[in-house]
Enzyme design. Sequence first.
Site, mmCIF file in Angstrom:
data_model
loop_
_atom_site.group_PDB
_atom_site.id
_atom_site.type_symbol
_atom_site.label_atom_id
_atom_site.label_comp_id
_atom_site.label_asym_id
_atom_site.label_seq_id
_atom_site.Cartn_x
_atom_site.Cartn_y
_atom_site.Cartn_z
ATOM 1 N N ASP A 90 -39.011 22.112 32.984
ATOM 2 C CA ASP A 90 -38.233 22.252 33.451
ATOM 3 C C ASP A 90 -37.154 22.609 31.888
ATOM 4 O O ASP A 90 -36.950 21.535 31.140
ATOM 5 C CB ASP A 90 -37.401 21.357 34.254
ATOM 6 C CG ASP A 90 -36.011 21.473 34.652
ATOM 7 O OD1 ASP A 90 -35.389 22.476 33.382
ATOM 8 O OD2 ASP A 90 -35.807 20.550 35.250
ATOM 9 N N HIS A 161 -26.250 20.368 39.320
ATOM 10 C CA HIS A 161 -24.953 19.736 38.818
ATOM 11 C C HIS A 161 -23.868 20.964 37.839
ATOM 12 O O HIS A 161 -24.963 22.115 37.872
ATOM 13 C CB HIS A 161 -25.352 19.161 37.353
ATOM 14 C CG HIS A 161 -26.811 19.845 36.717
ATOM 15 N ND1 HIS A 161 -26.440 20.313 35.393
ATOM 16 C CD2 HIS A 161 -27.900 19.558 37.238
ATOM 17 C CE1 HIS A 161 -27.585 20.627 35.179
ATOM 18 N NE2 HIS A 161 -28.907 20.267 36.228
ATOM 19 N N HIS A 169 -24.229 18.029 32.373
ATOM 20 C CA HIS A 169 -24.262 17.766 33.764
ATOM 21 C C HIS A 169 -22.368 17.719 33.083
ATOM 22 O O HIS A 169 -22.792 16.693 32.770
ATOM 23 C CB HIS A 169 -24.427 16.393 34.270
ATOM 24 C CG HIS A 169 -24.117 15.515 35.778
ATOM 25 N ND1 HIS A 169 -23.348 16.236 36.358
ATOM 26 C CD2 HIS A 169 -25.676 15.616 36.456
ATOM 27 C CE1 HIS A 169 -23.578 15.735 37.501
ATOM 28 N NE2 HIS A 169 -24.575 15.718 37.332
ATOM 29 N N GLU A 196 -30.336 23.270 42.173
ATOM 30 C CA GLU A 196 -32.544 23.123 41.592
ATOM 31 C C GLU A 196 -32.828 21.771 42.815
ATOM 32 O O GLU A 196 -32.907 21.031 42.949
ATOM 33 C CB GLU A 196 -32.482 22.108 39.872
ATOM 34 C CG GLU A 196 -31.322 21.150 40.656
ATOM 35 C CD GLU A 196 -31.210 20.239 38.424
ATOM 36 O OE1 GLU A 196 -33.010 20.051 38.357
ATOM 37 O OE2 GLU A 196 -30.421 20.290 37.861
ATOM 38 N N GLU A 291 -35.457 25.729 39.647
ATOM 39 C CA GLU A 291 -34.129 25.618 39.190
ATOM 40 C C GLU A 291 -33.397 26.999 38.601
ATOM 41 O O GLU A 291 -34.392 27.890 37.790
ATOM 42 C CB GLU A 291 -33.715 24.674 38.208
ATOM 43 C CG GLU A 291 -32.445 24.737 37.431
ATOM 44 C CD GLU A 291 -32.733 23.636 36.716
ATOM 45 O OE1 GLU A 291 -33.092 22.803 36.342
ATOM 46 O OE2 GLU A 291 -30.920 22.723 36.962
HETATM 47 MN MN MN Z 1 -33.438 21.587 35.087
HETATM 48 MN MN MN Z 2 -30.544 20.287 35.980
#
Ligand code: MN
Ligand code: MN
Length: 311
Positions: A90, A161, A169, A196, A291
């Site tokens: 990620d 988010h 975020h 995600e 994601e």
């Molecule tokens: Mn991520």
């Molecule tokens: Mn994320």
Amino acid sequence: MPQPPIDDEALEKLVRAGDIARRTLEYGRSLIKPGATAREVCEEVEDYIRGQGGSPAFPCNLSVDHVAAHYTPGISDDVKLTPTSVVKLDIGVSVDGYIADTALTVDLSGRHQDLLDASREALEAVIERLRPGISLYEIGKTVESRIRRRGFKVVRNLTGHTIARHMIHAGLSIPNYPDRTVFYKRLQPGTQAAIEPFATNGRGMVVEGGVTNIYAYTGRRPRRGLNEEEKRLLDTIIDRFLTLPFTPRWLVDVMEPSRLEQTVKSLVAKGVLHDYPILVEAGKGLVSQHEHTIVVLKDRVLVTTCKGCQG
Ligand code: MN
Ligand code: MN
């Protein structure tokens, strides 16, 4: 929530961040092999982002098996990939504060393709339905039904988010199940967000577990109560990362490692930094994640981290 429109310069930077993130994620995928360490993969990935003119928007996360999120190698602790690891990579890319956030999962055993398919198909199904004004409820419903269809559970307390400049975020969580509490919330033009889905063969929930290596400045600077070393470190953190997440690996030029780790911990204790605990599946289930980052425009939805995807 009405958002200010995204101007051409912002859009250009969001697209550039997305392109860098997409290329970096594919490069990172090629590094995930049995015997590799998380540090080797993450440092290569982070350097690759810098080499293309971006900066990491948060530390490279390489979360293995039942670790669902928020593992990055520390200065001294590290994870080694094995022939059976299920690895979530990620990554985040910032171009002048405009962020792309994207993730994929690699199954080194070759035995969990259906688990990987579950989160990937859920993400693809959401992307197919994307349009300005889509409700968060519809997104969550789509994710859960796709993951269930494969015989897995969603991780209910991990969410997508909204994103804003310099903010990973931005306040709104995007559920991975049909959450009635967000029934009337919609993604209006001007919104940036990360979608995600997480799939698991465990309990469908994460809990905090283990030592963290990811921190961020809270934005609250106490007027007193910091010693010289804490002040010096905080100044560097604000200068380099603002309130974006960082890891002590990125600060080893400022002070020697044990001093650095101690100073970071005391800044957490004083409420100046907050930490991101490692999140593990509550039933020790395996977890997969996919994601992409989206930008909602007036007449369409752009998927910045995916070439050829369009909502
Ligand atoms: Mn991520
Ligand atoms: Mn994320």
